[in-house]
Design a protein around this motif. Structure first.
Motif, PDB file in Angstrom:
ATOM      1  N   GLY A   1      19.389  -7.661 -56.141  1.00 13.03           N
ATOM      2  CA  GLY A   1      20.519  -6.971 -55.516  1.00 13.03           C
ATOM      3  C   GLY A   1      21.846  -7.590 -55.887  1.00 13.03           C
ATOM      4  O   GLY A   1      21.934  -8.674 -56.455  1.00 13.03           O
TER       5      GLY A   1
ATOM      6  N   TYR B   1      24.121  -3.244 -55.742  1.00 14.92           N
ATOM      7  CA  TYR B   1      22.841  -2.771 -56.271  1.00 14.92           C
ATOM      8  C   TYR B   1      21.740  -3.217 -55.325  1.00 14.92           C
ATOM      9  O   TYR B   1      21.757  -4.366 -54.873  1.00 14.92           O
ATOM     10  CB  TYR B   1      22.557  -3.313 -57.674  1.00 14.92           C
ATOM     11  N   PRO B   2      20.763  -2.342 -55.021  1.00 14.03           N
ATOM     12  CA  PRO B   2      20.695  -0.906 -55.332  1.00 14.03           C
ATOM     13  C   PRO B   2      21.834  -0.122 -54.651  1.00 14.03           C
ATOM     14  O   PRO B   2      22.656  -0.694 -53.965  1.00 14.03           O
ATOM     15  CB  PRO B   2      19.330  -0.492 -54.779  1.00 14.03           C
ATOM     16  N   GLU B   3      21.803   1.209 -54.821  1.00 12.59           N
ATOM     17  CA  GLU B   3      22.856   2.056 -54.278  1.00 12.59           C
ATOM     18  C   GLU B   3      22.939   1.892 -52.756  1.00 12.59           C
ATOM     19  O   GLU B   3      21.946   2.056 -52.047  1.00 12.59           O
ATOM     20  CB  GLU B   3      22.567   3.519 -54.628  1.00 12.59           C
TER      21      GLU B   3
ATOM     22  N   ARG C   1      28.250   4.929 -60.322  1.00 17.27           N
ATOM     23  CA  ARG C   1      27.567   3.826 -61.014  1.00 17.27           C
ATOM     24  C   ARG C   1      28.289   3.519 -62.318  1.00 17.27           C
ATOM     25  O   ARG C   1      28.495   4.401 -63.159  1.00 17.27           O
ATOM     26  CB  ARG C   1      26.107   4.186 -61.299  1.00 17.27           C
TER      27      ARG C   1
ATOM     28  N   GLN D   1      22.595  -2.168 -47.534  1.00 13.08           N
ATOM     29  CA  GLN D   1      21.501  -1.854 -48.443  1.00 13.08           C
ATOM     30  C   GLN D   1      20.230  -2.404 -47.802  1.00 13.08           C
ATOM     31  O   GLN D   1      20.006  -3.610 -47.747  1.00 13.08           O
ATOM     32  CB  GLN D   1      21.729  -2.501 -49.812  1.00 13.08           C
TER      33      GLN D   1
ATOM     34  N   ASN E   1      17.013  -2.168 -48.596  1.00  6.30           N
ATOM     35  CA  ASN E   1      15.949  -2.730 -49.433  1.00  6.30           C
ATOM     36  C   ASN E   1      16.109  -4.227 -49.644  1.00  6.30           C
ATOM     37  O   ASN E   1      15.123  -4.958 -49.787  1.00  6.30           O
ATOM     38  CB  ASN E   1      15.925  -2.032 -50.800  1.00  6.30           C
TER      39      ASN E   1
END
Length: 449
Positions: free
Chosen positions: A142, A168-170, A192, A220, A222
């Protein structure tokens, strides 16, 4: 049993033992333990991908294979018999992977991955073929940054735009009020860039005369990252429309200002020197804070270099010990080869003598027939011994060749480690000099205050 046979059996026992040591495997008794959750790392971090044998066993001389099936070549890190096989490694990981020799002694085959990149995200397989033990480790990569809020005054409205780059990620962006409740905003924009990172932005509009406290959050899930920034918007920030009463008040104010101008000018002259002094003091404090932050970063970098130097010294010590053992093995195998050559010469000489005597005793008699059988048995025995000695000689020469190749690889590895160690020591000296200079500057700045 003859002395020659004793020698032959000792040599055979040793070579077979060496071959068994190099090729033996066992299965079903060990298992590989890895993390149950993905490992999360930020771009640029140095991280550890956990993996260890259970029950623990010394893995210094075992084959350890880290790989990713989605890559070609698939190898991330390969170590066989204490030697790193750099030629099989995927170029994406050149110079960024290592195993700790100290940890390997305890069955810990965790992989250290330096300077994490976006492309490192994926599923890694950790394998020790000797025990047929493997596990998988998922790495999530990330990148985050703190959001900033920009204000724009448009007629009777205030537009607040929240921006955050380098994710990152989105990520997701949302606005919440002082009570933590989401508020309605314009659609979020996610873009991006060429480096693969996302830039996100969102706007919220506040009407004239309103006062609000807002929080802009970027998250984010994740990689379990949340960044936020706060702002308080007061009704005093907005433009007020003018009318007749306002003009009257303004005219009166102008008169009062004219009368008090001289007093204000005198007061400003007295305050000017004080402001300059305060401004210099603020700048000095800001400079001191910046120097302290730089000093902190230098200390962290110095600590990282010291850790890296320690790892290199451990690896270098192990490489030197390995080369020493290999040279001893090479000497031993060379002696064994000479002994086997001597035994073969003796076998051939004995065979030649037996053949001569068999030629002389062609005419069969009862006594000669008994001697002939004995010589035939001796000939058969010599042929078998010769065959065994030749096979042992081939195995010994093969072992010598493999030993020589490993010595060459380890010597090359030793040279690279010594160069890396010299570079790290050079950088450490530079960091120590920088640290001393920064400490002196911070101390001088503090004394001036």
């Amino acid at each position: 049993m003859s002395p020659i046979k004793n020698k032959h059996l000792l040599v055979l026992h040793h070579v077979v033992a060496v071959l068994l040591f190099l090729t033996q495997t066992c299965g079903g008794q060990h298992q590989m333990i890895g993390p149950t959750q993905p490992v999360v790392a930020m771009i640029g971090d140095d991280i550890i991908l956990p993996c260890h044998l259970e029950p623990a066993v010394d893995a210094v001389d075992l084959t350890v294979d880290w790989s990713r099936t989605d890559l070609k070549p698939r190898s991330v890190y390969v170590r066989r018999e204490g030697v790193e096989l750099l030629t099989e490694q995927n170029p994406l990981y050149t110079g960024r992977t290592s195993l700790s020799v100290n940890k390997l002694q305890c069955g810990d085959v965790s992989l250290k991955l330096s300077t994490v990149q976006l492309s490192d995200a994926g599923t890694y397989k950790c394998l020790v073929p000797k025990f047929n033990a493997e596990t998988v480790v998922t790495l999530a990569v990330g990148s985050v940054s703190s959001p900033v809020i920009e204000l724009t005054n448009v007629k009777n409205k205030m537009v607040l735009e929240c921006k955050s780059n380098g994710w990152y990620p989105e990520p997701q962006m949302l606005w919440v009020d002082s009570e933590g409740k989401p508020i309605s905003v314009e659609p979020t924009k996610n873009v991006r860039s060429s480096d693969g990172l996302y830039a996100v932005s969102s706007k919220v509009t506040v009407e004239k005369g309103q006062s609000y406290s807002f929080t802009c959050k970027v998250q984010q899930k994740n990689i379990s990252q949340i960044k936020e920034t706060h702002i308080h918007v007061s009704g005093d920030l907005f433009m007020v429309q003018s009318n007749t009463a306002v003009h009257i008040v303004i005219n009166l104010a102008v008169c009062l200002i004219s009368v008090g101008t001289v007093v204000i000018l005198i007061w400003k002259c007295e305050q000017k020197e004080t402001k300059i002094s305060k401004h210099d003091e603020d700048e000095n404090k800001l400079h001191q804070t910046e120097m302290e932050e730089i000093l902190q970063r230098e200390c962290e970098e110095k600590k990282r270099l010291e850790d890296e130097l320690q790892n290199k010294e451990e690896d270098l010590k192990h490489v030197r010990q390995t080369i020493e053992k290999l040279m001893e093995q090479k000497t031993f195998l060379k002696d064994q080869r000479e002994k086997l050559n001597t035994l073969l010469q003796e076998d051939k000489a004995g065979m030649k003598e037996v053949m001569k005597k068999l030629e002389k005793e062609k005419a069969p008699t009862f006594d000669k027939e008994k001697k002939l059988h004995k010589r035939e048995d001796k000939k058969t025995d010599l042929e078998k011994r010769t065959e065994v000695h030749e096979e042992l000689l081939k195995m010994t020469e093969k072992l010598m060749e493999e030993t020589e190749n490993i010595i060459i690889q380890m010597t090359e590895r030793k040279g690279n480690l010594e160069k890396d160690k010299e570079q790290i020591i050079k950088h450490l000296r530079e960091k120590q000099e920088n640290e001393r200079d920064l400490e002196e500057t911070v101390r001088e700045t503090s004394e001036r205050h």
